[in-house]
Design an enzyme around this catalytic site. Structure first.
Site, mmCIF file in Angstrom:
data_model
loop_
_atom_site.group_PDB
_atom_site.id
_atom_site.type_symbol
_atom_site.label_atom_id
_atom_site.label_comp_id
_atom_site.label_asym_id
_atom_site.label_seq_id
_atom_site.Cartn_x
_atom_site.Cartn_y
_atom_site.Cartn_z
ATOM 1 N NE ARG A 115 -0.166 -7.439 -9.664
ATOM 2 C CZ ARG A 115 -0.308 -6.057 -10.352
ATOM 3 N NH1 ARG A 115 -0.373 -6.890 -11.573
ATOM 4 N NH2 ARG A 115 -0.653 -5.092 -9.793
ATOM 5 N N GLY A 116 -3.475 -7.739 -8.005
ATOM 6 C CA GLY A 116 -3.983 -6.747 -8.365
ATOM 7 C C GLY A 116 -5.705 -7.102 -8.297
ATOM 8 C CB ALA A 117 -7.889 -4.341 -6.084
ATOM 9 N NE ARG A 124 -1.496 -10.352 -2.184
ATOM 10 C CZ ARG A 124 -1.297 -9.026 -3.157
ATOM 11 N NH1 ARG A 124 -1.282 -9.399 -4.693
ATOM 12 N NH2 ARG A 124 -0.772 -8.265 -2.618
ATOM 13 C CD GLN A 178 4.511 -4.717 -7.666
ATOM 14 O OE1 GLN A 178 5.012 -4.663 -7.113
ATOM 15 N NE2 GLN A 178 3.686 -5.512 -6.305
ATOM 16 C CG ASP A 224 -4.765 -2.414 -3.520
ATOM 17 O OD1 ASP A 224 -4.136 -1.647 -4.092
ATOM 18 O OD2 ASP A 224 -4.549 -4.044 -4.248
ATOM 19 C CG ASN A 279 -2.100 2.063 -4.690
ATOM 20 O OD1 ASN A 279 -3.041 0.566 -4.916
ATOM 21 N ND2 ASN A 279 -1.127 2.466 -6.062
ATOM 22 C CE LYS A 280 1.883 -3.560 -4.183
ATOM 23 N NZ LYS A 280 1.620 -4.604 -3.180
HETATM 24 O O1 MRU Z 1 0.348 -6.550 -4.517
HETATM 25 P P1 MRU Z 1 -0.609 -6.030 -5.735
HETATM 26 O O2 MRU Z 1 0.796 -6.125 -7.246
HETATM 27 O O3 MRU Z 1 -1.322 -7.263 -6.359
HETATM 28 O O4 MRU Z 1 -1.284 -4.560 -5.301
HETATM 29 C C1 MRU Z 1 -1.765 -4.591 -6.470
HETATM 30 C C2 MRU Z 1 -2.135 -2.918 -7.165
HETATM 31 O O5 MRU Z 1 -1.088 -3.087 -7.764
HETATM 32 C C3 MRU Z 1 -2.037 -1.847 -6.436
HETATM 33 O O6 MRU Z 1 -1.694 -1.188 -5.274
HETATM 34 C C4 MRU Z 1 -2.387 -1.349 -7.944
HETATM 35 O O7 MRU Z 1 -2.700 0.175 -7.864
HETATM 36 C C5 MRU Z 1 -4.021 -1.594 -6.880
HETATM 37 S S1 MRU Z 1 -4.830 -2.827 -8.083
HETATM 38 C C6 MRU Z 1 -5.215 -2.261 -9.366
#
Ligand code: MRU
Length: 352
Positions: free
Chosen positions: A51-53, A96, A202, A243, A253-254
């Site tokens: 996970r993470g963009a 996703r 996270q 993201d 973002n999250k």
């Molecule tokens: O749902 P996730 O864990 O894949 O979410 C993405 C993220 O971790 C964040 O939104 C993050 O801050 C950006 S990705 C570097």
């Protein structure tokens, strides 16, 4: 440029498969899994093993190599191989919906599929080489982001971050936490406050783990506490990842990031986004066009498999929110820190 040696490598193409840290097991286990088929990769992305963009971008690129290897074993013509592989690539993009790095990396692989003049084996080799190249570039990009970001971190600063935009959200080093790492290499008195980041935590499960592994002093707080500490003067800046960023600088973002940005504005604390240019989607004018992932009911109703609410209660669970550009002091990228007017600075960044 100050450089920090991080121990973490999230994903790596190894022996014809994609080896990645299984992020569903944190903080109890830190273990690698080998993803050996395209469909397995689709599920690894969807189920957030990776996970993470930026990390899911690279995972997507690896997934296309895995599909190509599988199709290469079938007795089909080159034309059929190409059309089937493009179908698989478009399918991979649906694993996703919000992080645009996934679409970006898969499109990079699609360009090879469409433009290559090689045999099937040759295309597989080109896709593999490109997957490895994107992987290595990700770390280099993050180090550049870190270097630019470190310049705006005040001496001895306490930096608040939300979710995990760290080495574990990328191939390594991290975007927002890349800024932290580079700043820490110059000044080991800086500190991090990490929001726990409900519902998937996270921040608690991943950010505290990776910063502790790398020896960076970190304090975990719950999401609702950030304005309390801002008012007390205990936060000097906020750095988060993204993201997807629209052409006007609005940044997804999250979930919970927008609240942090509003609180930071109220307390005159600079709020930065750290992200590679591959997170910027210039095809959309504003954040209103960003598709927000809806996640499962259980993420909200349960913690560690135990129900925490009335079983029948209604639930809404958007995975991301969009911070409007006017709350963002700067977008830290690999080509420098973009400042308002973002429509202009983003357009210019793509010309470099
Ligand atoms: O749902 P996730 O864990 O894949 O979410 C993405 C993220 O971790 C964040 O939104 C993050 O801050 C950006 S990705 C570097």
């Amino acid at each position: 440029m100050a450089e920090f040696q991080s121990k973490i490598r999230t994903i790596q193409w190894t022996n014809n498969c994609s080896r990645m840290v299984d992020q569903t097991k944190f903080p109890y286990e830190y273990k690698y899994v080998d993803i050996t088929s395209g469909d397995e990769m689709f599920h690894a992305i969807r189920d957030m093993i990776v996970r993470g963009a930026p990390a899911i971008g690279i995972a997507g690129a690896h997934g296309i190599v895995l599909y190509a290897i599988e199709l290469g074993k079938q007795n089909i013509s080159r034309d059929e191989f190409i059309s089937k592989l493009i179908e698989k690539a478009d399918y991979m993009k649906t694993s996703r919906p919000t992080a645009v790095n996934l679409m970006w990396a898969v499109e990079k692989q699609k360009e090879i599929i469409k433009n290559s003049t090689s045999s099937i084996d040759g295309i597989i080799k080109e896709l593999t080489d490109n997957g490895i190249k994107l992987e290595n570039e990700d770390i280099e990009i993050n180090k550049k982001i870190g270097g630019f970001g470190a310049e705006v971190v005040p001496k001895g600063a306490t930096i608040l971050t939300h979710c995990n935009a760290g080495a574990l959200a990328t191939v390594g080093y991290g975007t927002a936490l890349g800024v932290v790492r580079s700043a820490f290499a110059k000044d080991n008195t800086i500190r991090v406050f990490a929001d726990e980041t409900r519902p998937r935590q996270q921040g608690a499960r991943i950010t505290t783990l990776e910063l502790t592994m790398d020896g960076i002093p970190t304090t975990l707080i719950t999401d609702g506490m950030c304005s309390y500490f801002m008012k007390k003067g205990m936060i000097d800046m906020v750095v988060v990842g993204a993201d997807r960023i629209a052409a006007n600088g609005d940044a997804a973002n999250k979930i919970g990031t927008y609240t942090v940005a509003i609180a930071a504005k109220y307390h005159n604390i600079p709020f930065y986004i750290a992200a590679p240019l591959s997170t910027i989607d210039t095809s959309i004018a504003t954040g209103d066009e960003i598709v927000i992932e809806e996640r499962s009911r259980e993420e909200v109703t349960h913690i560690n498999g135990k129900i925490i609410c009335a079983p029948e209660v209604n639930i809404i669970n958007p995975g991301f929110d969009v911070t409007p550009n006017e709350l963002i002091a700067g977008i830290i990228t690999e080509v420098g820190i973009l400042r308002p007017n973002y429509r202009e600075s983003i357009a210019k960044a793509f010309l470099k």
